[in-house]
Design a protein around this motif. Sequence first.
Motif, mmCIF file in Angstrom:
data_model
loop_
_atom_site.group_PDB
_atom_site.id
_atom_site.type_symbol
_atom_site.label_atom_id
_atom_site.label_comp_id
_atom_site.label_asym_id
_atom_site.label_seq_id
_atom_site.Cartn_x
_atom_site.Cartn_y
_atom_site.Cartn_z
ATOM 1 N N ALA A 157 4.537 29.995 -20.264
ATOM 2 C CA ALA A 157 5.544 29.102 -20.582
ATOM 3 C C ALA A 157 5.311 27.816 -19.856
ATOM 4 N N ARG A 158 5.187 27.852 -18.654
ATOM 5 C CA ARG A 158 5.155 26.870 -17.633
ATOM 6 C C ARG A 158 4.068 25.930 -17.676
ATOM 7 N N ARG A 159 2.888 26.228 -18.582
ATOM 8 C CA ARG A 159 1.745 25.664 -18.396
ATOM 9 C C ARG A 159 1.799 24.483 -19.692
ATOM 10 N N PRO A 160 1.220 23.274 -19.379
ATOM 11 C CA PRO A 160 1.055 22.353 -20.682
ATOM 12 C C PRO A 160 0.275 22.974 -21.700
ATOM 13 N N ALA A 161 0.894 22.509 -22.903
ATOM 14 C CA ALA A 161 0.360 23.227 -24.103
ATOM 15 C C ALA A 161 -1.065 22.937 -24.376
ATOM 16 N N GLY A 162 -1.438 21.434 -23.756
ATOM 17 C CA GLY A 162 -2.979 21.370 -23.703
ATOM 18 C C GLY A 162 -3.849 22.082 -23.127
ATOM 19 N N THR A 163 -3.340 23.247 -22.249
ATOM 20 C CA THR A 163 -4.277 23.965 -21.694
ATOM 21 C C THR A 163 -4.422 25.510 -22.340
ATOM 22 N N TYR A 164 -3.538 25.379 -23.586
ATOM 23 C CA TYR A 164 -3.400 26.938 -24.140
ATOM 24 C C TYR A 164 -4.839 27.217 -24.951
ATOM 25 N N SER A 165 -5.095 28.168 -24.939
ATOM 26 C CA SER A 165 -6.366 28.602 -25.898
ATOM 27 C C SER A 165 -6.005 28.602 -27.187
ATOM 28 N N GLY A 166 -6.954 28.581 -28.233
ATOM 29 C CA GLY A 166 -6.805 28.342 -29.654
ATOM 30 C C GLY A 166 -5.554 29.294 -29.973
ATOM 31 N N GLY A 167 -5.734 30.668 -29.531
ATOM 32 C CA GLY A 167 -4.963 31.561 -30.254
ATOM 33 C C GLY A 167 -3.493 31.520 -29.537
ATOM 34 N N MET A 168 -3.322 30.910 -28.368
ATOM 35 C CA MET A 168 -1.989 30.760 -27.850
ATOM 36 C C MET A 168 -1.202 29.665 -28.323
ATOM 37 N N ARG A 169 -2.125 28.517 -28.755
ATOM 38 C CA ARG A 169 -1.675 27.280 -29.395
ATOM 39 C C ARG A 169 -1.268 27.785 -30.696
ATOM 40 N N ARG A 170 -1.898 28.629 -31.479
ATOM 41 C CA ARG A 170 -1.537 28.837 -32.779
ATOM 42 C C ARG A 170 -0.159 29.533 -32.861
ATOM 43 N N ARG A 171 0.117 30.181 -31.773
ATOM 44 C CA ARG A 171 1.294 31.110 -31.690
ATOM 45 C C ARG A 171 2.440 30.371 -31.453
ATOM 46 N N LEU A 172 1.976 29.208 -30.500
ATOM 47 C CA LEU A 172 3.280 28.225 -30.049
ATOM 48 C C LEU A 172 3.561 27.342 -31.480
ATOM 49 N N ASP A 173 2.707 27.180 -32.220
ATOM 50 C CA ASP A 173 2.708 26.358 -33.523
ATOM 51 C C ASP A 173 3.928 27.121 -34.255
ATOM 52 N N LEU A 174 3.697 28.442 -34.489
ATOM 53 C CA LEU A 174 4.434 29.411 -35.269
ATOM 54 C C LEU A 174 5.859 29.490 -34.751
ATOM 55 N N ALA A 175 5.922 29.547 -33.249
ATOM 56 C CA ALA A 175 7.078 29.468 -32.608
ATOM 57 C C ALA A 175 7.963 28.241 -32.995
ATOM 58 N N ALA A 176 7.377 27.083 -32.572
ATOM 59 C CA ALA A 176 7.710 25.808 -33.003
ATOM 60 C C ALA A 176 8.279 25.682 -34.679
ATOM 61 N N GLY A 177 7.666 26.271 -35.427
ATOM 62 C CA GLY A 177 8.208 26.316 -36.956
ATOM 63 C C GLY A 177 9.509 27.079 -36.908
ATOM 64 N N LEU A 178 9.530 27.851 -36.252
ATOM 65 C CA LEU A 178 10.883 28.983 -36.205
ATOM 66 C C LEU A 178 11.885 28.441 -35.280
ATOM 67 N N VAL A 179 11.770 27.437 -34.437
ATOM 68 C CA VAL A 179 12.665 27.397 -33.327
ATOM 69 C C VAL A 179 14.218 26.702 -34.066
ATOM 70 N N GLY A 180 13.882 25.745 -35.088
ATOM 71 C CA GLY A 180 15.022 25.163 -35.555
ATOM 72 C C GLY A 180 15.951 26.383 -36.481
ATOM 73 N N SER A 181 14.960 27.070 -37.065
ATOM 74 C CA SER A 181 15.685 28.128 -37.887
ATOM 75 C C SER A 181 15.166 29.207 -37.622
ATOM 76 N N PRO A 182 15.538 30.183 -36.917
ATOM 77 C CA PRO A 182 14.984 31.431 -36.668
ATOM 78 C C PRO A 182 15.217 32.309 -37.746
ATOM 79 N N GLU A 183 15.628 32.088 -38.691
ATOM 80 C CA GLU A 183 15.602 33.144 -40.034
ATOM 81 C C GLU A 183 15.501 32.289 -41.275
ATOM 82 N N PRO A 184 14.327 31.675 -41.104
ATOM 83 C CA PRO A 184 14.288 30.547 -42.412
ATOM 84 C C PRO A 184 14.146 31.385 -43.800
ATOM 85 N N ARG A 185 14.709 30.793 -44.763
ATOM 86 C CA ARG A 185 14.723 31.480 -46.152
ATOM 87 C C ARG A 185 13.247 31.438 -46.515
#
Length: 339
Positions: A157-185
């Motif tokens: 969590a405390r590392r710059p996203a630029g240092t993430y592996s491809g898989g971590m980056r993908r998971r962060l992308d998905l988390a970012a998509g859910l942060v505004g609406s944790p239960e999107p329709r």
Amino acid sequence: MTDPIHRGRSTTAAIDATTTVDATTATAATIEAYGLTKSYGKSAVRVLDGIDLRVGPGSVFSLLGPNGAGKTTTVRILATLTEADSGTARVAGYDVVADRSAVRRSISLTGQFAAVDETQTGEENLRMMARLTGANRADARRRAAELLERFDLTAAARRPAGTYSGGMRRRLDLAAGLVGSPEPRVLFLDEPTTGLDPRSRQQLWEVVRELAERGATVLLTTQYLEEADHLADRIALIDKGRIAAEGTAADLKSRVGGHRLDLALTSREAYLRLAGRAVHHSPETLTLGIPTDGSAAHVRALLDETDPTGRDIDRFSLHSATLDDVFLALTSSEAPAHV
Ligand SMILES: Nc1ncnc2c1ncn2[C@@H]1O[C@H](COP(=O)(O)OP(=O)(O)OP(=O)(O)O)[C@@H](O)[C@H]1O
Ligand SMILES: [Mg+2]
């Protein structure tokens, strides 16, 4: 392209959209498209050539197709990022052109377009996105922590996203998509697991299933037959801008007979003679896969019919049909019709 969609929603807006839809169109599909077409440039071939889709509420629907089939283009039209040349589409009850902002409030989009700030840490990214959707400082911190935990990113969590592996980056992308609406329709996931290792893929599948169980309608694109088979309630095979086939994984498999009889042939002549009937071709080993229902009667009949002299087949084996078989049978221009 940078897009504000997955940052611009509030939970309230998403809940409002849900209420409206449920009250007015309880039995309607959550995603529907009719006759979508799209071309790029003047003389260009059609990238989409009449796409029809109906996705029921709370289900996982997979658009499965090879590179360039038109998956991302379809998602972009449904997510209001681009307009179709003709045809109509409704998402969460709203027209994707006339009610664009209502559609945007009802969806979460993750995929090739997701943008996180590489210089910020994973946690900072998520907190910032939560703040952008109107959460106060404490809520933003809480939501970011929950998502980091859920996507197994707490340690990073405390590392710059630029240092993430491809898989971590993908998971962060998905988390970012859910942060505004944790239960999107409605959730659009464009190739969510491309490049992920098997464990990360499993984790992401679990999250998708969980979201669908809580009522989200998920449309995901994938090139992985296995992914569609595991996750999706219904699958549409998309090829060259058209839906080549649609149904449950079982429906689709039954279209190639449910099983496949692999015949190892004794000669190239025999291979060529029978190649037209096969859904699976392996010229190196002179092996052809032919659809069957798997019954002894049908297998016996097939063996007699394909090798009346008893000289052409060396060995045979029977397999359950896979989505690969269906996909190859229905999308490849070389593969002919069968049984
Ligand atoms: N902005 C654009 N301008 C011109 N052509 C485009 C544009 N966007 C997509 N295309 C073309 O449209 C076709 C379909 O592209 P699309 O991105 O929808 O495919 P896809 O199924 O998502 O493929 P992939 O699996 O590679 O992501 C491709 O031939 C692509 O080159
Ligand atoms: Mg794509």
